[in-house]
Write an enzyme that holds these catalytic residues in place. Structure first.
Site, PDB file in Angstrom:
ATOM      1  N   SER A   1       0.884  -1.262   0.045  1.00  0.00           N
ATOM      2  CA  SER A   1      -0.016  -0.124   0.048  1.00  0.00           C
ATOM      3  C   SER A   1       0.936   1.357   0.059  1.00  0.00           C
ATOM      4  CB  SER A   1      -0.801   0.015   1.089  1.00  0.00           C
ATOM      5  OG  SER A   1      -1.362   1.229   1.565  1.00  0.00           O
TER       6      SER A   1
ATOM      7  N   TYR B   1      -1.770  -1.198  10.723  1.00  0.00           N
ATOM      8  CA  TYR B   1      -1.959  -1.646   9.696  1.00  0.00           C
ATOM      9  C   TYR B   1      -1.100  -1.235   8.704  1.00  0.00           C
ATOM     10  CZ  TYR B   1      -3.569  -1.725   4.884  1.00  0.00           C
ATOM     11  OH  TYR B   1      -3.850  -1.985   3.280  1.00  0.00           O
TER      12      TYR B   1
ATOM     13  N   LYS C   1       2.159  -3.922   6.589  1.00  0.00           N
ATOM     14  CA  LYS C   1       2.468  -3.698   4.968  1.00  0.00           C
ATOM     15  C   LYS C   1       3.914  -3.396   4.866  1.00  0.00           C
ATOM     16  CE  LYS C   1      -1.623  -4.646   3.381  1.00  0.00           C
ATOM     17  NZ  LYS C   1      -1.686  -6.014   2.788  1.00  0.00           N
TER      18      LYS C   1
HETATM   19  P1  NAD Z   1     -10.788  -7.149   1.223  1.00  0.00           P
HETATM   20  O1  NAD Z   1     -11.026  -7.148   2.978  1.00  0.00           O
HETATM   21  O2  NAD Z   1     -12.012  -6.999   0.537  1.00  0.00           O
HETATM   22  O3  NAD Z   1     -10.375  -8.315   0.920  1.00  0.00           O
HETATM   23  C1  NAD Z   1      -9.266  -9.209   1.470  1.00  0.00           C
HETATM   24  C2  NAD Z   1      -9.968 -10.738   1.650  1.00  0.00           C
HETATM   25  O4  NAD Z   1      -8.711 -11.328   2.510  1.00  0.00           O
HETATM   26  C3  NAD Z   1     -11.096 -10.653   2.308  1.00  0.00           C
HETATM   27  O5  NAD Z   1     -12.027 -11.589   1.438  1.00  0.00           O
HETATM   28  C4  NAD Z   1     -11.078 -11.579   3.608  1.00  0.00           C
HETATM   29  O6  NAD Z   1     -12.060 -12.379   3.825  1.00  0.00           O
HETATM   30  C5  NAD Z   1      -9.634 -12.312   3.411  1.00  0.00           C
HETATM   31  N1  NAD Z   1      -8.846 -12.685   4.347  1.00  0.00           N
HETATM   32  C6  NAD Z   1      -8.539 -11.769   5.307  1.00  0.00           C
HETATM   33  N2  NAD Z   1      -7.542 -12.689   6.240  1.00  0.00           N
HETATM   34  C7  NAD Z   1      -7.481 -13.673   5.672  1.00  0.00           C
HETATM   35  C8  NAD Z   1      -7.019 -14.903   6.081  1.00  0.00           C
HETATM   36  N3  NAD Z   1      -6.057 -14.969   7.303  1.00  0.00           N
HETATM   37  N4  NAD Z   1      -6.781 -16.055   5.562  1.00  0.00           N
HETATM   38  C9  NAD Z   1      -7.836 -16.062   4.401  1.00  0.00           C
HETATM   39  N5  NAD Z   1      -8.293 -14.963   3.939  1.00  0.00           N
HETATM   40  C10 NAD Z   1      -8.289 -13.714   4.573  1.00  0.00           C
HETATM   41  O7  NAD Z   1      -9.851  -5.949   1.043  1.00  0.00           O
HETATM   42  P2  NAD Z   1      -9.332  -5.543  -0.454  1.00  0.00           P
HETATM   43  O8  NAD Z   1      -9.620  -4.073  -0.435  1.00  0.00           O
HETATM   44  O9  NAD Z   1      -9.731  -6.316  -1.409  1.00  0.00           O
HETATM   45  O10 NAD Z   1      -7.498  -5.520  -0.238  1.00  0.00           O
HETATM   46  C11 NAD Z   1      -6.808  -6.628  -0.527  1.00  0.00           C
HETATM   47  C12 NAD Z   1      -5.587  -6.507  -0.202  1.00  0.00           C
HETATM   48  O11 NAD Z   1      -4.834  -5.083  -0.759  1.00  0.00           O
HETATM   49  C13 NAD Z   1      -5.298  -6.360   1.323  1.00  0.00           C
HETATM   50  O12 NAD Z   1      -4.204  -7.136   1.625  1.00  0.00           O
HETATM   51  C14 NAD Z   1      -5.241  -4.923   1.470  1.00  0.00           C
HETATM   52  O13 NAD Z   1      -4.472  -4.579   2.804  1.00  0.00           O
HETATM   53  C15 NAD Z   1      -4.558  -4.391   0.140  1.00  0.00           C
HETATM   54  N6  NAD Z   1      -4.602  -3.137  -0.009  1.00  0.00           N
HETATM   55  C16 NAD Z   1      -5.994  -2.451  -0.232  1.00  0.00           C
HETATM   56  C17 NAD Z   1      -6.205  -1.157  -0.418  1.00  0.00           C
HETATM   57  C18 NAD Z   1      -7.662  -0.704  -0.321  1.00  0.00           C
HETATM   58  O14 NAD Z   1      -7.796   0.322  -0.294  1.00  0.00           O
HETATM   59  N7  NAD Z   1      -8.858  -1.437  -0.585  1.00  0.00           N
HETATM   60  C19 NAD Z   1      -5.255  -0.202  -0.418  1.00  0.00           C
HETATM   61  C20 NAD Z   1      -3.900  -0.946  -0.405  1.00  0.00           C
HETATM   62  C21 NAD Z   1      -3.675  -2.071  -0.240  1.00  0.00           C
HETATM   63  C1  UD1 Z   2      -6.759   5.291   3.881  1.00  0.00           C
HETATM   64  C2  UD1 Z   2      -6.121   4.811   4.991  1.00  0.00           C
HETATM   65  C3  UD1 Z   2      -4.845   4.120   4.540  1.00  0.00           C
HETATM   66  C4  UD1 Z   2      -5.235   2.872   3.602  1.00  0.00           C
HETATM   67  C5  UD1 Z   2      -6.288   3.479   2.688  1.00  0.00           C
HETATM   68  C6  UD1 Z   2      -6.813   2.646   1.579  1.00  0.00           C
HETATM   69  C7  UD1 Z   2      -6.595   6.272   7.009  1.00  0.00           C
HETATM   70  C8  UD1 Z   2      -5.938   7.261   8.010  1.00  0.00           C
HETATM   71  N1  UD1 Z   2      -5.685   5.864   6.116  1.00  0.00           N
HETATM   72  O1  UD1 Z   2      -6.450   6.325   3.369  1.00  0.00           O
HETATM   73  O2  UD1 Z   2      -3.967   3.752   5.666  1.00  0.00           O
HETATM   74  O3  UD1 Z   2      -4.139   2.335   3.108  1.00  0.00           O
HETATM   75  O4  UD1 Z   2      -7.328   4.245   3.231  1.00  0.00           O
HETATM   76  O5  UD1 Z   2      -7.583   1.763   2.416  1.00  0.00           O
HETATM   77  O6  UD1 Z   2      -7.465   5.741   7.471  1.00  0.00           O
HETATM   78  N2  UD1 Z   2     -12.345  11.417   3.431  1.00  0.00           N
HETATM   79  C9  UD1 Z   2     -13.686  12.251   3.731  1.00  0.00           C
HETATM   80  N3  UD1 Z   2     -14.552  11.576   4.356  1.00  0.00           N
HETATM   81  C10 UD1 Z   2     -14.673  10.349   4.344  1.00  0.00           C
HETATM   82  C11 UD1 Z   2     -13.690   9.541   4.163  1.00  0.00           C
HETATM   83  C12 UD1 Z   2     -12.587  10.172   3.482  1.00  0.00           C
HETATM   84  O7  UD1 Z   2     -13.210  13.544   3.737  1.00  0.00           O
HETATM   85  O8  UD1 Z   2     -15.731  10.020   4.966  1.00  0.00           O
HETATM   86  C13 UD1 Z   2     -11.336  11.960   2.936  1.00  0.00           C
HETATM   87  C14 UD1 Z   2      -9.913  11.577   3.615  1.00  0.00           C
HETATM   88  O9  UD1 Z   2      -9.897  12.796   4.571  1.00  0.00           O
HETATM   89  C15 UD1 Z   2      -8.896  11.691   2.346  1.00  0.00           C
HETATM   90  C16 UD1 Z   2      -9.854  11.087   1.188  1.00  0.00           C
HETATM   91  O10 UD1 Z   2     -10.959  11.320   1.507  1.00  0.00           O
HETATM   92  O11 UD1 Z   2      -8.394  12.964   2.073  1.00  0.00           O
HETATM   93  C17 UD1 Z   2      -9.511   9.717   1.080  1.00  0.00           C
HETATM   94  O12 UD1 Z   2      -9.830   8.985   2.376  1.00  0.00           O
HETATM   95  P1  UD1 Z   2      -9.537   7.352   2.265  1.00  0.00           P
HETATM   96  O13 UD1 Z   2     -10.454   6.925   1.351  1.00  0.00           O
HETATM   97  O14 UD1 Z   2      -9.996   7.007   3.636  1.00  0.00           O
HETATM   98  O15 UD1 Z   2      -8.118   6.979   1.830  1.00  0.00           O
HETATM   99  P2  UD1 Z   2      -6.895   7.563   2.594  1.00  0.00           P
HETATM  100  O16 UD1 Z   2      -7.148   8.499   3.582  1.00  0.00           O
HETATM  101  O17 UD1 Z   2      -5.813   7.690   1.524  1.00  0.00           O
END
Ligand code: NAD
Ligand code: UD1
Length: 338
Positions: A124, A149, A153
């Site tokens: 991330s 969290y 990562k």
């Molecule tokens: P998500 O929660 O929708 O998907 C993650 C999946 O992993 C879920 O289906 C959950 O049931 C499964 N899971 C969790 N722990 C597990 C375990 N121990 N064994 C088996 N399954 C398990 O999340 P996502 O948004 O699809 O994210 C996927 C990956 O990308 C995650 O590692 C997350 O940290 C990373 N990531 C997500 C974002 C984001 O904004 N969505 C941003 C950066 C990184």
């Molecule tokens: C958040 C997480 C980050 C994670 C990422 C993806 C925090 C502090 N950071 O980042 O660790 O990797 O999500 O899952 O939680 N915002 C609003 N109102 C809302 C929600 C968000 O104004 O209800 C704003 C936030 O202040 C930010 C932007 O929208 O400026 C995006 O927010 P968000 O979607 O939560 O992502 P990140 O802050 O980038």
């Protein structure tokens, strides 16, 4: 010959499985369903006409995971499984350490045991911590994570770097995602957060569908063009395709590689709200509130390395993502629970 996709019923995983099916790649999913629904498998089938093999197993469970490696002919792994809530990680840091780091340790142990060399890992942009400048490059300093969290990562990145040093024949792609939004254009799969959404786009769509009264905009006094936070929002289908590009790259035996997956463009909270309103012809009420602790003003990627080395770049626009997020939400007001 199959790709093992851990966390494959989750938001990004399910979109990636659909794209793997589209290139006729066999897929095995392992997911314990702690943050996703079994219905996702039917939806994947409706889109691609194929049902992936599925194991309801925690990646932390070494014995059950060994059975999967024993039964399936796994050639590469994409490791999405993990917990991702920043607020929950502050309340339960040990859970995040055990689940996120623990599952990765089990996975690489078994990959080593079964001679599986190629791994794509979901990192991330959060590893850049309090980013000092934009756009963020892969060579920029990491660390200073503001929550457990994010720290998991970064710790996993270090774990994989060490593992690759000890096992020089392995190929590992660490992908640092920026902010995924959007959904598959069919409206059959999308982001389905539990409870009150933490992230911006699912909050916007829940306001639009009438589940929440208004969006709280977390601060309008940042040093940004309109004062609201700026992020790099990337369509989840572009992100999914980034994993296919990474798998191709790993076939060239590059060793360990790190890529930002972002668009290279910053969008403010209010720009996203207005883009959503215009794309879908629907009003999103919002109220300006205080800043959210831990937020930074601006974060967006320099995504040129992924283009130069993997020939990957994002092609969907913010408008595409706003339209697809709304299509998903309006067709599934309660997510996968009909
Ligand atoms: P998500 O929660 O929708 O998907 C993650 C999946 O992993 C879920 O289906 C959950 O049931 C499964 N899971 C969790 N722990 C597990 C375990 N121990 N064994 C088996 N399954 C398990 O999340 P996502 O948004 O699809 O994210 C996927 C990956 O990308 C995650 O590692 C997350 O940290 C990373 N990531 C997500 C974002 C984001 O904004 N969505 C941003 C950066 C990184
Ligand atoms: C958040 C997480 C980050 C994670 C990422 C993806 C925090 C502090 N950071 O980042 O660790 O990797 O999500 O899952 O939680 N915002 C609003 N109102 C809302 C929600 C968000 O104004 O209800 C704003 C936030 O202040 C930010 C932007 O929208 O400026 C995006 O927010 P968000 O979607 O939560 O992502 P990140 O802050 O980038």
């Amino acid at each position: 010959m199959a790709i093992l996709v851990t966390g494959g019923t989750g938001y990004i995983g399910s979109h990636t499985v659909v794209e793997l099916h589209a290139i006729n790649q066999e897929v095995v999913i392992v997911d314990n369903l702690c943050n996703s629904k079994i219905e996702v498998l039917d939806r994947i089938y409706q889109i691609s006409g194929k049902k992936p093999k599925f194991y309801k197993v925690s990646v932390q469970d070494e014995e059950k995971m060994r059975e999967v490696f024993e039964k399936e002919n796994i050639t590469s792994v994409i490791h999405f499984a993990g917990l991702k809530s920043v607020s929950e990680s502050v309340a339960k840091p040990q859970l995040y350490i055990d689940n996120n780091i623990g599952s990765t340790k089990v996975l690489i142990k078994l990959m080593n045991e079964y001679g599986v060399k190629n791994l794509v890992f979901s990192s991330s942009a959060t590893v850049y911590g309090l980013a000092e400048h934009v756009p963020l490059r892969e060579t920029d300093p990491v660390g200073g994570c503001t929550n457990p969290y994010g720290q998991t990562k970064l710790d996993i990145e270090y774990l994989l770097i060490d593992y690759n040093k000890q096992h020089k024949d392995t190929n590992i792609a660490i992908l640092r995602y920026f902010n995924p939004i959007g959904a598959h254009k069919s409206g059959l799969i999308g982001e389905d957060p539990e409870g009150i959404p933490n992230n911006l786009m699912p909050y916007i769509t829940q306001v639009a569908v009438g589940k929440r009264e208004y969006l709280n905009v977390y601060g309008d006094d940042y040093d940004t063009p309109d004062g609201t936070g700026v992020r790099d929002y990337i369509h989840v289908v572009d992100l999914a395709l980034g994993h296919l590009a990474a798998l191709n790259k790993l076939n060239e035996n590059p060793g360990l590689v790190i890529y930002n997956l972002g668009t290279g463009k910053g969008t403010s909270v209010l720009e996203l709200v207005h883009a959503f309103e215009e794309a879908n012809n629907i009003e999103v009420k919002y109220v300006i509130g205080p800043r959210r602790p831990g937020d930074i003003a601006t974060s967006y990627a320099d995504a040129t390395k992924a283009y130069e080395e993997m020939n990957w770049k994002a092609t969907h626009t913010i408008v595409d993502a706003c339209r697809d997020s709304w299509n998903w939400q309006k067709n599934n007001p309660n997510g996968f629970d009909k």
